[in-house]
Design an enzyme around this catalytic site. Sequence first.
Site, PDB file in Angstrom:
ATOM      1  N   ILE A  38      23.456  -3.071  -2.475  1.00 52.62           N
ATOM      2  CA  ILE A  38      23.343  -4.256  -3.333  1.00 52.62           C
ATOM      3  C   ILE A  38      21.981  -4.923  -3.140  1.00 52.62           C
ATOM      4  O   ILE A  38      21.340  -5.357  -4.099  1.00 52.62           O
ATOM      5  CB  ILE A  38      24.510  -5.232  -3.058  1.00 52.62           C
ATOM      6  CG1 ILE A  38      25.819  -4.604  -3.573  1.00 52.62           C
ATOM      7  CG2 ILE A  38      24.272  -6.595  -3.731  1.00 52.62           C
ATOM      8  CD1 ILE A  38      27.085  -5.364  -3.253  1.00 52.62           C
ATOM      9  N   ASN A  41      19.249  -2.671  -4.867  1.00 56.07           N
ATOM     10  CA  ASN A  41      19.350  -2.805  -6.320  1.00 56.07           C
ATOM     11  C   ASN A  41      18.872  -4.192  -6.767  1.00 56.07           C
ATOM     12  O   ASN A  41      18.140  -4.319  -7.755  1.00 56.07           O
ATOM     13  CB  ASN A  41      20.799  -2.569  -6.727  1.00 56.07           C
ATOM     14  CG  ASN A  41      20.996  -2.635  -8.221  1.00 56.07           C
ATOM     15  OD1 ASN A  41      20.426  -1.845  -8.959  1.00 56.07           O
ATOM     16  ND2 ASN A  41      21.780  -3.596  -8.666  1.00 56.07           N
TER      17      ASN A  41
ATOM     18  N   GLY B 107      24.691 -12.754 -11.535  1.00 56.26           N
ATOM     19  CA  GLY B 107      25.374 -11.544 -11.080  1.00 56.26           C
ATOM     20  C   GLY B 107      24.514 -10.781 -10.107  1.00 56.26           C
ATOM     21  O   GLY B 107      23.291 -10.866 -10.146  1.00 56.26           O
ATOM     22  N   CYS B 108      25.154 -10.049  -9.208  1.00 55.30           N
ATOM     23  CA  CYS B 108      24.430  -9.399  -8.115  1.00 55.30           C
ATOM     24  C   CYS B 108      24.143  -7.930  -8.372  1.00 55.30           C
ATOM     25  O   CYS B 108      23.442  -7.303  -7.586  1.00 55.30           O
ATOM     26  CB  CYS B 108      25.217  -9.524  -6.813  1.00 55.30           C
ATOM     27  SG  CYS B 108      25.150 -11.178  -6.139  1.00 55.30           S
ATOM     28  N   ILE B 109      24.719  -7.357  -9.403  1.00 59.70           N
ATOM     29  CA  ILE B 109      24.539  -5.912  -9.577  1.00 59.70           C
ATOM     30  C   ILE B 109      23.545  -5.623 -10.698  1.00 59.70           C
ATOM     31  O   ILE B 109      23.722  -6.033 -11.809  1.00 59.70           O
ATOM     32  CB  ILE B 109      25.888  -5.210  -9.888  1.00 59.70           C
ATOM     33  CG1 ILE B 109      26.929  -5.602  -8.857  1.00 59.70           C
ATOM     34  CG2 ILE B 109      25.692  -3.708  -9.939  1.00 59.70           C
ATOM     35  CD1 ILE B 109      26.616  -5.196  -7.436  1.00 59.70           C
TER      36      ILE B 109
END
Lengths: 168, 109
Positions: A38, A41, B107-109
């Site tokens: 995470i 990314n 959001g983290c993705i």
Amino acid sequence: MSDTSTSASAGVATPQPIEKVSIIISKGSLEGIYPGLIMANGARAEGMAANLFFTFFGLDAIHAKRIEHIKVATVGNPAMHIPTLLGGLPGMSALATHMMAKKMEDLDIPPIAEFLEMIADTGAGIYACKASVDMFGLDKDDFIPQLDDIITVGDFYEMAAGGQIIFT
Amino acid sequence: MTTTTVTTPAGVTSVELTDDGFFVDPSVWTEDMVPELAAREGIATVTDGHWQVVRFMRSEFLTKGTGPSVRALGKTSGVSVKELYELFPKGPAKIAARIAGIPKPKGCI
């Protein structure tokens, strides 16, 4: 084009933005692998350069066969909130992993294999630690095709130069 | 907050930006601002690919209230993650949101 800043106060130094991160993943459990993925990314999404390095049991995350079998640790993990003896029962780790995978799917967090494909597509580098690869008797063919290279610790430091190193 | 001006064939518009460069009020954005906003992000030529992503971000924001993350973009915009990073090397969702005049996607993705 004219910019007039209304909030910049003189004399306050803005911190230097992070431009590059080198993230080491050293554990092979689900909860040991995801945070590093995470972060890598997320770094790319913010426009930073990112490299991922897999060492020791973290190699399971890029092992072509083991990547589909990454599990949550249900023993020796107090944050699971189940008694250790129960956590050690056959199937407990698989069950916890299954439940977590479902939750992650609902949140749109990809499974590890798909996540690594995506991270490779963002342009982040994916590397394996040579000492660990040798220790486990593996070679390049054992890993997912996204692996860029198997490198030494010296190569790693060279690649990480000028950026931040994060160990997970 | 920062106030800036964007020049388009229609004239000069004053635009308020957040500290990290996103439109405070997405409704002041118009499509003819795109070339100048893109140039500020280092994109000299706005290609069909850029347009596709910017328009998609904009329509997602208008229907859902928030712009998509990179993964959602890659899955639904018709532009792959790899191409997204080729078009916007400094972060596809973030840069395209600035150019599309919408808030930073959460959001983290």
